[in-house]
Motif scaffolding. Structure first.
Motif, PDB file in Angstrom:
ATOM      1  N   GLU A 224      36.216  44.558  45.866  1.00 40.94           N
ATOM      2  CA  GLU A 224      35.542  45.629  45.125  1.00 40.94           C
ATOM      3  C   GLU A 224      35.865  45.622  43.633  1.00 40.94           C
ATOM      4  N   PRO A 225      37.134  45.417  43.229  1.00 40.97           N
ATOM      5  CA  PRO A 225      37.422  45.375  41.780  1.00 40.97           C
ATOM      6  C   PRO A 225      36.702  44.239  41.058  1.00 40.97           C
ATOM      7  N   VAL A 226      36.415  43.164  41.784  1.00 37.92           N
ATOM      8  CA  VAL A 226      35.709  42.038  41.170  1.00 37.92           C
ATOM      9  C   VAL A 226      34.316  42.465  40.744  1.00 37.92           C
ATOM     10  N   TRP A 227      33.616  43.153  41.639  1.00 38.05           N
ATOM     11  CA  TRP A 227      32.226  43.533  41.361  1.00 38.05           C
ATOM     12  C   TRP A 227      32.134  44.636  40.310  1.00 38.05           C
ATOM     13  N   SER A 228      33.220  45.369  40.112  1.00 35.38           N
ATOM     14  CA  SER A 228      33.196  46.429  39.095  1.00 35.38           C
ATOM     15  C   SER A 228      33.499  45.900  37.703  1.00 35.38           C
ATOM     16  N   GLY A 229      33.704  44.589  37.597  1.00 32.38           N
ATOM     17  CA  GLY A 229      33.878  43.971  36.287  1.00 32.38           C
ATOM     18  C   GLY A 229      35.281  43.523  35.977  1.00 32.38           C
ATOM     19  N   GLY A 230      36.204  43.762  36.904  1.00 32.83           N
ATOM     20  CA  GLY A 230      37.589  43.405  36.630  1.00 32.83           C
ATOM     21  C   GLY A 230      37.905  41.938  36.799  1.00 32.83           C
TER      22      GLY A 230
END
Length: 272
Positions: A224-230
């Motif tokens: 999930e953090p990947v898809w939020s731009g992290g």
């Protein structure tokens, strides 16, 4: 030291000078594609063409009709290089020039196979299918790959073979005209995106003592953090454990390693 090169039959077929030109470079071994995936290849010295487009994964020799009769999964024939047996024609020319010919076989990589037989494909934790990546845990896929290895590797006159993609494929391998570079996926995140959740693999995770639905939720949560731009710079086994937790990381690595070894050992035994 013995120098060698990798070639495609279309590099040689239709070019009467190709074999001698390669031998004159001091090359002693040619690894020649007998089964290969879709590609676009530049042929800068060929007298008849400059670009060859292999439209789908195919064998570059005539497959044995008795071996494949009545089977749902069978190799596709090629149409972009002239002749019924471009591998055989190229191999004969190379051998006549004094070159030692080995076969080059691509196994678990075929978008056409996945498109025509979607139940053969890797399925990620989100339910997305990867048509370019056959799930090697599926018995029908494994049987197909082993028989393809046996046939495509042991071509007449071949002194050895190179078995490529003899194991798991997943998200990381390019597919068609990819548009995925905008998200920073490290290799640990790519591993998570490559975990298969087809029915056979779900059963396999259960055999490792892991509930497959809980595992898929854990994968999605970790990403999930990947898809939020992290982004996700984690790498290696430690990176997988950091994202997924050591229990799930160990279980999936054990499962995938065991399946891959089974396919690899069977393919090598079939070739020998």
């Amino acid at each position: 030291m013995k120098a060698g090169v990798f070639l495609y039959p279309w590099d040689v077929v239709g070019d009467p000078d190709a074999a001698a030109r390669i031998a004159d470079l001091g090359v002693r071994q040619v690894t020649l594609a007998s089964a290969y995936h879709s590609t676009r290849a530049l042929t800068p010295r060929h007298p008849a063409h400059r670009v060859v487009t292999a439209e789908h994964a195919a064998v570059l020799y005539p497959p044995d009709p008795d071996r494949w009769a009545g089977r749902a999964l069978a190799p596709y024939r090629q149409s972009w290089t002239p002749g019924d047996d471009p591998y055989g024609e190229a191999a004969e020319a190379l051998a006549a020039a004094g070159l030692e010919v080995h076969s080059w076989v691509v196994l678990a990589h075929s978008s056409r196979l996945g498109a025509e037989h979607p139940d053969t494909s890797v399925v990620n934790a989100y339910g997305d299918r990867y048509p370019w990546a056959p799930c090697i845990a599926r018995p029908a896929v494994r049987d197909y790959l082993v028989d393809l290895a046996a046939e495509a590797a042991a071509r007449p006159g071949a002194h050895g073979t190179e078995l490529e993609s003899c194991g798991w494929y997943g998200f990381a391998h390019l597919h068609a005209h990819d548009k995925v570079a905008g998200v920073g996926l490290g290799d640990a995140a790519q591993y998570l995106m490559s975990l298969c959740f087809c029915a056979v693999c779900r059963e396999g995770y259960g055999e490792e003592g892991v509930d497959p639905e809980t595992l898929s939720v854990a994968v999605r949560r970790a990403l999930e953090p990947v898809w939020s731009g992290g982004g996700s710079p984690e790498s290696g086994r430690d990176g997988i454990a950091e994202l997924l937790g050591p229990t799930y990381a160990d279980a999936t690595l054990r499962r995938r390693g065991r399946v891959a070894r089974t396919v690899q050992e069977a393919a090598v035994a079939a070739v020998r």
